[in-house]
Motif scaffolding. Sequence first.
Motif, PDB file in Angstrom:
ATOM      1  N   LYS A  16      29.736  28.676  25.850  1.00  0.00           N
ATOM      2  CA  LYS A  16      29.521  27.987  27.143  1.00  0.00           C
ATOM      3  C   LYS A  16      30.182  28.763  28.295  1.00  0.00           C
ATOM      4  N   PHE A  17      31.363  29.277  28.003  1.00  0.00           N
ATOM      5  CA  PHE A  17      32.080  30.054  29.014  1.00  0.00           C
ATOM      6  C   PHE A  17      31.280  31.302  29.400  1.00  0.00           C
ATOM      7  N   MET A  18      30.786  32.011  28.389  1.00  0.00           N
ATOM      8  CA  MET A  18      30.007  33.223  28.677  1.00  0.00           C
ATOM      9  C   MET A  18      28.713  32.876  29.418  1.00  0.00           C
ATOM     10  N   GLU A  19      28.139  31.722  29.062  1.00  0.00           N
ATOM     11  CA  GLU A  19      26.922  31.281  29.754  1.00  0.00           C
ATOM     12  C   GLU A  19      27.230  31.061  31.239  1.00  0.00           C
ATOM     13  N   GLY A  22      27.228  33.970  33.239  1.00  0.00           N
ATOM     14  CA  GLY A  22      25.911  34.549  33.510  1.00  0.00           C
ATOM     15  C   GLY A  22      25.448  35.542  32.451  1.00  0.00           C
ATOM     16  N   ILE A  23      26.051  35.465  31.269  1.00  0.00           N
ATOM     17  CA  ILE A  23      25.706  36.400  30.198  1.00  0.00           C
ATOM     18  C   ILE A  23      24.541  35.829  29.387  1.00  0.00           C
ATOM     19  N   ASN A  24      23.552  36.657  29.130  1.00  0.00           N
ATOM     20  CA  ASN A  24      22.348  36.144  28.472  1.00  0.00           C
ATOM     21  C   ASN A  24      22.585  35.860  26.988  1.00  0.00           C
ATOM     22  N   ASP A  59      41.520  51.460  26.458  1.00  0.00           N
ATOM     23  CA  ASP A  59      42.959  51.398  26.709  1.00  0.00           C
ATOM     24  C   ASP A  59      43.185  50.876  28.114  1.00  0.00           C
ATOM     25  N   ILE A  60      44.101  49.946  28.232  1.00  0.00           N
ATOM     26  CA  ILE A  60      44.374  49.344  29.541  1.00  0.00           C
ATOM     27  C   ILE A  60      45.880  49.396  29.768  1.00  0.00           C
ATOM     28  N   ASP A  61      46.278  49.790  30.968  1.00  0.00           N
ATOM     29  CA  ASP A  61      47.687  49.763  31.348  1.00  0.00           C
ATOM     30  C   ASP A  61      47.835  48.898  32.585  1.00  0.00           C
ATOM     31  N   PHE A  62      48.820  48.020  32.562  1.00  0.00           N
ATOM     32  CA  PHE A  62      49.105  47.269  33.792  1.00  0.00           C
ATOM     33  C   PHE A  62      50.582  46.932  33.849  1.00  0.00           C
ATOM     34  N   THR A  63      51.015  46.599  35.047  1.00  0.00           N
ATOM     35  CA  THR A  63      52.385  46.151  35.300  1.00  0.00           C
ATOM     36  C   THR A  63      52.286  44.736  35.832  1.00  0.00           C
ATOM     37  N   ASP A  69      42.165  47.174  38.105  1.00  0.00           N
ATOM     38  CA  ASP A  69      40.730  46.952  37.874  1.00  0.00           C
ATOM     39  C   ASP A  69      40.465  46.945  36.378  1.00  0.00           C
ATOM     40  N   TYR A  70      39.485  46.156  35.987  1.00  0.00           N
ATOM     41  CA  TYR A  70      39.122  46.065  34.568  1.00  0.00           C
ATOM     42  C   TYR A  70      37.630  45.776  34.502  1.00  0.00           C
ATOM     43  N   SER A  71      36.945  46.366  33.530  1.00  0.00           N
ATOM     44  CA  SER A  71      35.542  45.968  33.364  1.00  0.00           C
ATOM     45  C   SER A  71      35.380  45.240  32.050  1.00  0.00           C
ATOM     46  N   LEU A  72      34.712  44.102  32.115  1.00  0.00           N
ATOM     47  CA  LEU A  72      34.466  43.293  30.931  1.00  0.00           C
ATOM     48  C   LEU A  72      33.463  44.028  30.040  1.00  0.00           C
ATOM     49  N   ALA A  73      33.355  43.567  28.799  1.00  0.00           N
ATOM     50  CA  ALA A  73      32.508  44.250  27.826  1.00  0.00           C
ATOM     51  C   ALA A  73      31.046  44.323  28.275  1.00  0.00           C
ATOM     52  N   VAL A 101      36.504  33.627  40.884  1.00  0.00           N
ATOM     53  CA  VAL A 101      37.761  33.871  40.178  1.00  0.00           C
ATOM     54  C   VAL A 101      37.693  33.427  38.714  1.00  0.00           C
ATOM     55  N   LEU A 102      38.200  34.283  37.862  1.00  0.00           N
ATOM     56  CA  LEU A 102      38.346  33.996  36.429  1.00  0.00           C
ATOM     57  C   LEU A 102      39.848  33.940  36.159  1.00  0.00           C
ATOM     58  N   THR A 103      40.314  32.837  35.583  1.00  0.00           N
ATOM     59  CA  THR A 103      41.726  32.792  35.214  1.00  0.00           C
ATOM     60  C   THR A 103      41.835  32.813  33.693  1.00  0.00           C
ATOM     61  N   THR A 105      44.993  32.908  30.321  1.00  0.00           N
ATOM     62  CA  THR A 105      46.402  32.886  29.920  1.00  0.00           C
ATOM     63  C   THR A 105      46.513  33.423  28.504  1.00  0.00           C
ATOM     64  N   ARG A 106      47.682  33.924  28.183  1.00  0.00           N
ATOM     65  CA  ARG A 106      48.013  34.267  26.800  1.00  0.00           C
ATOM     66  C   ARG A 106      49.329  33.584  26.456  1.00  0.00           C
ATOM     67  N   THR A 107      49.316  32.842  25.336  1.00  0.00           N
ATOM     68  CA  THR A 107      50.538  32.194  24.863  1.00  0.00           C
ATOM     69  C   THR A 107      50.609  32.346  23.351  1.00  0.00           C
ATOM     70  N   VAL A 114      47.070  32.689  21.569  1.00  0.00           N
ATOM     71  CA  VAL A 114      45.964  31.909  22.126  1.00  0.00           C
ATOM     72  C   VAL A 114      45.663  32.434  23.513  1.00  0.00           C
ATOM     73  N   GLN A 115      44.424  32.864  23.716  1.00  0.00           N
ATOM     74  CA  GLN A 115      44.005  33.290  25.051  1.00  0.00           C
ATOM     75  C   GLN A 115      43.019  32.257  25.585  1.00  0.00           C
ATOM     76  N   SER A 116      43.340  31.721  26.744  1.00  0.00           N
ATOM     77  CA  SER A 116      42.423  30.772  27.385  1.00  0.00           C
ATOM     78  C   SER A 116      41.696  31.484  28.509  1.00  0.00           C
TER      79      SER A 116
HETATM   80  C1  MYR Z   1      43.900  42.762  29.076  1.00  0.00           C
HETATM   81  O1  MYR Z   1      45.020  42.334  29.339  1.00  0.00           O
HETATM   82  O2  MYR Z   1      43.423  42.659  27.948  1.00  0.00           O
HETATM   83  C2  MYR Z   1      43.111  43.421  30.131  1.00  0.00           C
HETATM   84  C3  MYR Z   1      42.805  42.591  31.286  1.00  0.00           C
HETATM   85  C4  MYR Z   1      41.996  41.366  30.997  1.00  0.00           C
HETATM   86  C5  MYR Z   1      41.417  40.810  32.233  1.00  0.00           C
HETATM   87  C6  MYR Z   1      40.499  39.674  32.173  1.00  0.00           C
HETATM   88  C7  MYR Z   1      40.148  39.153  30.861  1.00  0.00           C
HETATM   89  C8  MYR Z   1      38.982  38.254  30.912  1.00  0.00           C
HETATM   90  C9  MYR Z   1      38.057  38.533  29.798  1.00  0.00           C
HETATM   91  C10 MYR Z   1      36.907  37.604  29.803  1.00  0.00           C
HETATM   92  C11 MYR Z   1      35.897  38.031  28.817  1.00  0.00           C
HETATM   93  C12 MYR Z   1      34.747  37.143  28.847  1.00  0.00           C
HETATM   94  C13 MYR Z   1      33.455  37.832  28.901  1.00  0.00           C
HETATM   95  C14 MYR Z   1      32.456  36.960  29.495  1.00  0.00           C
END
Ligand code: MYR
Length: 131
Positions: A16-19, A22-24, A59-63, A69-73, A101-103, A105-107, A114-116
């Motif tokens: 549902k989230f991916m829908e 806008g993902i087909n 590979d992703i690096d952040f502080t 910037d990040y690109s989703l799959a 905005v996409l929010t 969390t990781r806990t 768990v990633q929400s």
């Molecule tokens: C990371 O920490 O792994 C890199 C940054 C993640 C940024 C945002 C993550 C959202 C991913 C949503 C994927 C859902 C695809 C529709």
Amino acid sequence: AFNGTWKVDRSDNYDKFMEQMGINVMKRKLAEHDNLKITIEQTGDKFHIKESSTFRTKDIDFTLGVQFDYSLADGTEVSGTWEMDGDTLRGKFTRKDNNKVLTTTRTLEGGELVQSYSYEGVDAKRIFKKQ
Ligand code: MYR
């Protein structure tokens, strides 16, 4: 505490989230079985993440607190930050194509990661087990 390699075990409302994103349906079916694995290496407020799935390795690096910037799959580009709030990592990312905005969390809960995810009123979770 987040350090280690985490493999997705199950998801909740992810389709549902991916829908909502806008993902087909074709891509959603593939994404449900993406075998996502993330390796997290935290050093102070710097993170190095290795992401691997049936789609790609990355590979992703952040502080913490610093925009990146990040690109989703699926190719959707976002820009945003992760912050630490107690024991919770809180991410806030803005899509470059529509400014929405996409929010996320990781806990850690009971030894699982768990990633929400939340986007435009739809929430999902993915639960990872440590390898
Ligand atoms: C990371 O920490 O792994 C890199 C940054 C993640 C940024 C945002 C993550 C959202 C991913 C949503 C994927 C859902 C695809 C529709």
